[in-house]
Design an enzyme around this catalytic site. Structure first.
Site, PDB file in Angstrom:
ATOM      1  N   LYS A   1       0.838  -1.215   0.000  1.00  0.00           N
ATOM      2  CA  LYS A   1       0.000   0.000   0.000  1.00  0.00           C
ATOM      3  C   LYS A   1       0.862   1.251   0.000  1.00  0.00           C
ATOM      4  CE  LYS A   1      -4.385  -1.770   1.229  1.00  0.00           C
ATOM      5  NZ  LYS A   1      -4.536  -2.530   2.492  1.00  0.00           N
TER       6      LYS A   1
ATOM      7  N   LYS B   1      -6.667 -14.206 -11.289  1.00  0.00           N
ATOM      8  CA  LYS B   1      -7.999 -14.464 -10.749  1.00  0.00           C
ATOM      9  C   LYS B   1      -8.923 -13.286 -11.013  1.00  0.00           C
ATOM     10  CE  LYS B   1      -6.559 -14.348  -6.376  1.00  0.00           C
ATOM     11  NZ  LYS B   1      -6.713 -14.515  -4.931  1.00  0.00           N
TER      12      LYS B   1
ATOM     13  N   LYS C   1     -11.485  -7.572  -7.427  1.00  0.00           N
ATOM     14  CA  LYS C   1     -12.424  -6.501  -7.112  1.00  0.00           C
ATOM     15  C   LYS C   1     -12.137  -5.238  -7.909  1.00  0.00           C
ATOM     16  CE  LYS C   1     -14.398  -7.365  -2.608  1.00  0.00           C
ATOM     17  NZ  LYS C   1     -14.555  -6.948  -1.240  1.00  0.00           N
TER      18      LYS C   1
END
Ligand code: TRP
Length: 333
Positions: free
Chosen positions: A113, A195, A198
Site C-alpha cells: 500500500k 484471478k 475486485k
C-alpha cells in the site's frame, strides 16, 4: 452447533464478484449453520484510502445487501458494521501498545500500500494488522475464514494475543485461518490472466451486480482460439478457465458434453460461451435482484444493522471488560 467462534471482516470497497462468491461467501453460508459466527463490514479499514462519505455509506449498504442475498442469514449470524461497535477501536488502541513499529513496517500489505499510495502512508495503514486483530480478538475468535493474502495478518494477531496473554494473563485464544475443504477455489478471470478481482481487469471479472447484458458481453469477449486440431489435446489455460467456470454454474451433463466436443475437436467456442453466459445469468440474476430489493429497503437494513450491533456489542463488551480488568484500567468496580 460447534463451539469455536468464527469471525470475519468483509471489505466495503469494490464490487463483489463470482470469485468472492465461490471463495468466501459460500464458506460463510456453510459456517453459519455449524459455528457461532460474527461477520462484519470493515468500514473503518476502508478509511485508510480516504473514500468519499456518500460512496462509503452506499457501499456499506450494498455489501450488507449482497451478503444477505447470497444466503447469509442475519438471524443465524451476528452481522454488523464495524464502526457500530466502539469496543473494537478501544481494543485496537490497547493492542497498538503491544505492536512494534518494526514488525508493522515489515508487513507485506503495508509495503504494498505504501508503494501504491506514496502520498498517503498514514498510521492507519501501518496499524491495519492491529485493527484486524482487534476485530477478531474482541469476540475471542478462533477461526477466521480468509484467503492466503491474509495469512500474515492472522499470524500477527496470534502474536498480539500471545503478548497480551503473557503480560496480563490468559485472555485471548490464538486465531487460525479456517475454510471448509482443503483448497480454496480459485476463480480464474476471463482473460486468462490471474484471478477475478475486485478492482483489476473489470472486463474479465463477473460482478454480482452485472446486468444480463454485461455478463453476456464479458463472456463473449473471453479469450479463446480456433479450437484444438489434435484429439485429446492439452487445454490452454484460458480454455481451462472457461471450463472451470462452467463446472461451477452449469449442469455436469453440460460440462461433459463440451469436454467431449473438445476432445473430439468438434468444439465451437461460440456455443460454449453462449451456454456459459446463460448459466452464469441464471445463477447471478436472482442474487442481483434480491440485492437490489434489500438495498431499496432501508428500514429493513437499519433493523438488521441495529440487531447486529446489539448482539455484537454484547460479546465485545464482555471481552473488553475482561481485558481492561486484567490491565488494571477498571476503576469503578
Ligand atoms: N483484511 C481483510 C481483507 O482485506 C478484511 C478484514 C478486516 C478481516 N478485519 C478482519 C478479515 C477480521 C477477517 C477478520 O479481506
Amino acid at each position: 452447533m460447534k463451539k469455536e467462534i468464527v469471525v470475519s471482516g468483509i471489505r466495503s470497497t469494490g464490487n463483489l464478484h463470482l470469485g468472492n462468491y465461490f471463495g468466501a461467501m459460500k464458506n460463510y453460508v456453510k459456517m453459519q449453520d455449524e459455528y457461532p459466527c460474527y461477520f462484519f463490514v470493515a468500514d473503518y479499514h476502508s478509511l485508510t484510502t480516504h473514500p468519499d462519505p456518500a460512496g462509503l455509506k452506499k457501499n456499506v449498504y450494498k455489501v450488507l445487501a449482497e451478503n444477505i442475498a447470497c444466503g447469509l442469514d442475519p438471524e443465524k449470524v451476528t452481522l454488523y458494521v464495524q464502526s457500530d461497535i466502539p469496543e473494537i477501536p478501544e481494543l485496537y488502541l490497547i493492542l497498538n501498545m503491544l505492536a512494534y513499529k518494526g514488525e508493522l513496517e515489515k508487513t507485506a500489505s503495508f509495503k504494498e500500500k505504501a508503494r501504491n499510495q506514496p502520498d498517503n502512508v498514514n498510521a492507519g495503514l501501518l496499524t491495519y494488522p492491529t485493527l484486524m486483530s482487534a476485530d477478531i480478538l474482541i469476540h475471542k475468535g478462533q477461526y477466521v475464514p480468509v484467503g492466503k493474502d491474509q495469512e500474515q495478518h492472522l499470524e500477527m494477531s496470534r502474536n498480539f494475543a500471545q503478548r497480551f496473554n503473557h503480560r496480563y494473563g490468559d485472555t485471548f485464544p490464538e486465531p487460525l485461518a479456517f475454510n471448509f475443504g482443503t483448497e480454496l477455489v480459485k476463480i480464474p478471470s476471463l482473460d486468462g490472466n490471474g484471478k477475478m478481482s475486485k478492482s483489476e481487469n473489470e472486463n474479465a471479472t463477473i460482478y454480482l451486480c452485472d446486468s444480463d447484458e454485461q455478463i453476456l458481453k464479458k463472456v463473449k469477449k473471453a479469450k479463446s482460439d480456433q479450437g484444438p486440431t489434435e484429439p485429446n489435446s492439452q487445454m490452454p489455460d484460458y480454455i481451462e478457465n472457461l471450463f472451470a467456470l462452467m463446472k461451477l454454474v452449469s449442469k455436469p451433463a453440460t460440462v461433459d458434453s463440451f469436454t467431449k466436443d473438445f476432445n473430439e475437436c468438434s468444439i465451437r467456442y461460440g456455443d460454449l460461451k453462449m451456454q456459459l453466459a446463460n448459466d452464469i445469468i441464471q445463477f447471478i440474476s436472482p442474487i442481483r435482484e434480491k440485492t437490489i430489493a434489500i438495498q431499496n429497503d432501508l428500514p429493513y437494513l437499519h433493523k438488521l444493522m441495529r440487531m447486529g450491533k446489539e448482539k455484537g456489542r454484547e460479546s465485545a463488551s464482555k471481552t473488553l471488560d475482561e481485558a481492561r480488568k486484567k490491565i488494571g484500567i477498571n476503576f469503578y468496580c
